[in-house]
Write an enzyme that holds these catalytic residues in place. Structure first.
Site, short mmCIF file in Angstrom:
data_model
loop_
_atom_site.label_atom_id
_atom_site.label_comp_id
_atom_site.label_asym_id
_atom_site.label_seq_id
_atom_site.Cartn_x
_atom_site.Cartn_y
_atom_site.Cartn_z
N ARG A 152 0.85 -1.21 0.00
CA ARG A 152 0.00 0.00 0.00
C ARG A 152 0.88 1.26 0.00
NH1 ARG A 152 -3.17 -3.55 -0.89
NH2 ARG A 152 -4.64 -4.49 0.57
N GLU A 167 -14.04 -14.63 8.87
CA GLU A 167 -13.94 -14.02 7.54
C GLU A 167 -13.60 -15.04 6.45
OE1 GLU A 167 -10.89 -11.00 7.02
OE2 GLU A 167 -11.67 -10.45 5.05
N LYS A 194 -17.71 -11.83 8.58
CA LYS A 194 -17.18 -10.86 7.60
C LYS A 194 -17.16 -11.53 6.22
CE LYS A 194 -13.24 -7.83 6.67
NZ LYS A 194 -12.32 -6.86 7.25
N SER A 249 -14.14 -5.19 1.49
CA SER A 249 -14.33 -4.51 0.20
C SER A 249 -13.66 -5.28 -0.94
CB SER A 249 -13.87 -3.05 0.24
OG SER A 249 -12.52 -2.92 0.61
N GLY A 301 -11.32 -5.14 -3.11
CA GLY A 301 -10.82 -4.63 -4.38
C GLY A 301 -11.86 -3.82 -5.15
N SER A 318 -16.68 -3.58 7.04
CA SER A 318 -15.39 -3.71 7.72
C SER A 318 -14.35 -3.56 6.62
CB SER A 318 -15.29 -5.08 8.39
OG SER A 318 -13.97 -5.28 8.89
N ARG A 334 -9.29 -1.36 2.16
CA ARG A 334 -8.98 -0.46 1.05
C ARG A 334 -10.08 0.57 0.79
NH1 ARG A 334 -7.53 -5.45 -2.67
NH2 ARG A 334 -8.71 -6.41 -0.98
P1 13P Z 1 -10.43 -4.99 2.13
O1 13P Z 1 -11.69 -4.23 2.50
O2 13P Z 1 -9.37 -4.12 1.56
O3 13P Z 1 -10.75 -6.22 1.32
O4 13P Z 1 -9.80 -5.50 3.49
C1 13P Z 1 -10.60 -6.03 4.46
C2 13P Z 1 -9.90 -7.09 5.19
O5 13P Z 1 -9.81 -7.07 6.39
C3 13P Z 1 -9.34 -8.19 4.42
O6 13P Z 1 -8.92 -9.19 5.29
#
Ligand code: 13P
Length: 339
Positions: free
Chosen positions: A34, A178, A220, A262, A264, A290, A293
């Protein structure tokens, strides 16, 4: 406080209408990637300065109920010497910690991956808790092709997610579960829906098998989308309907909160898609964000590592948090981007 009341109190603080989570738990290699986009070297001090900027944003707690931190950040301090977990807590933001150790290829299953980090996890929680963490995150990753993910990958990752969740709850830490179905590839939205449905079914079977209390987790999920290389991207309405259909088929109503990653999508897309889902009518769970990016791209680009840009970067973060807060209530409109 007994473990049950502790978990209850943490879930209540994390899952609030009109609020979501800030994912700021980029590992060493990911934050370096990043920073590279703004031409900044990833030193310990640059990482601290950046997380200081995010966590001291005035008013962030109005739209953000929790922040996911990386292990290094959990032990770092803000400019005024206050440990970051305390800075977050003072702003009404629950501090949490990413506890998985990343993914590796799944043995004997070419193309599939598995997440590591279960060994010694119960012991690590003792330290994390002492440092102020009240919830945790573990990310499993699924690649889509015509033949992937395999049944083996779906089952193995579900089992690891469930074991992690059980260890977390036993430690009085709320687990964010997640399972991320990746956007990479040229698959259709229908294929993504099929894979996401199979993944979530298996995750909830495993959570049940491992005696995880569903009232005390946060899920998530990824949104149901066509692959990023697919020739045609779906409309917001199509994405919202496809995602909610899969979630309704697989996620029990006892789960209090779902917070999307998110993955991408652009910041605006991620916000619009969340809002469209919340406009579909009464849902059994709180549906929020949550984002990593999608919340951080604008502030990172505004900051560029320059102390003189901190205010502007914080305004950019607050704007995305506010718009996503509105989306969590189904009240976002693209015209709000101009305000
Ligand atoms: P992104 O929203 O950038 O996909 O990241 C969330 C995240 O915690 C990925 O593990």
């Amino acid at each position: 406080m007994d473990t049950r009341s502790e978990l209850q109190a943490t879930v209540k603080a994390m899952v609030q209408p009109g609020k979501g989570l800030l994912a700021a738990d980029e590992s060493g290699p990911t934050i370096a990637k990043r920073f590279k986009t703004i031409g900044l070297e990833s030193t310990e001090e640059n990482r601290r300065a950046y997380r200081n900027l995010l966590l001291t944003t005035p008013g962030l707690g109005e739209f953000v109920s929790g922040v996911i931190l990386y292990q290094e950040t959990l032990g770092q301090k803000a400019d005024d010497g206050t440990p970051f977990p305390q800075v977050a807590a003072a702003n009404g933001i629950v501090p949490g910690i990413k506890v998985d150790l990343g993914k590796v290829p799944l043995a004997l299953a070419p193309g599939d991956e598995i997440t590591e980090g279960l060994d010694g996890l119960a012991k690590r929680f003792v330290d994390y808790k002492r440092q102020g963490a009240r919830f945790a995150k573990w990310r499993a990753v699924y690649n889509i092709t015509d033949s992937l993910p395999s049944r083996l990958a779906i089952e193995a990752n579900a089992d690891s997610l469930a074991r992690y969740a059980a260890i977390s709850q036993e430690a009085g830490i709320v687990p964010i579960v997640e399972p991320e179905v990746l956007m990479d590839g040229d698959h259709t939205i229908e294929r993504c829906a099929e894979v996401t449905e199979a993944v979530l079914h298996e995750v909830f079977h495993a959570l049940h098998r491992h005696r995880v209390v569903l009232e005390h987790i946060v899920l998530k999920p990824s949104m149901v989308l066509a692959g990023s290389e697919h020739q045609q991207q779906s409309s917001t309405a199509h994405i919202a309907a496809a995602t909610v259909r899969v979630l309704m088929r697989t996620v029990p109503s006892s789960v209090p909160g779902l917070v999307f990653l998110s993955g991408g999508q652009s910041p605006e897309e991620a916000t619009a898609n969340l809002s469209a889902m919340n406009r579909l009518g009464a849902l059994p769970w709180n549906l929020s964000f949550s984002y990593g990016r999608a919340l951080q791209e604008p502030p990172l680009n505004a900051w560029r590592g320059q102390p003189g840009n901190v205010k502007e970067a914080q305004q950019a973060l607050l704007k995305r948090a506010r718009l996503n807060g509105a989306a969590a209530l189904g009240k976002y409109d693209a015209s709000m981007e101009k305000d």
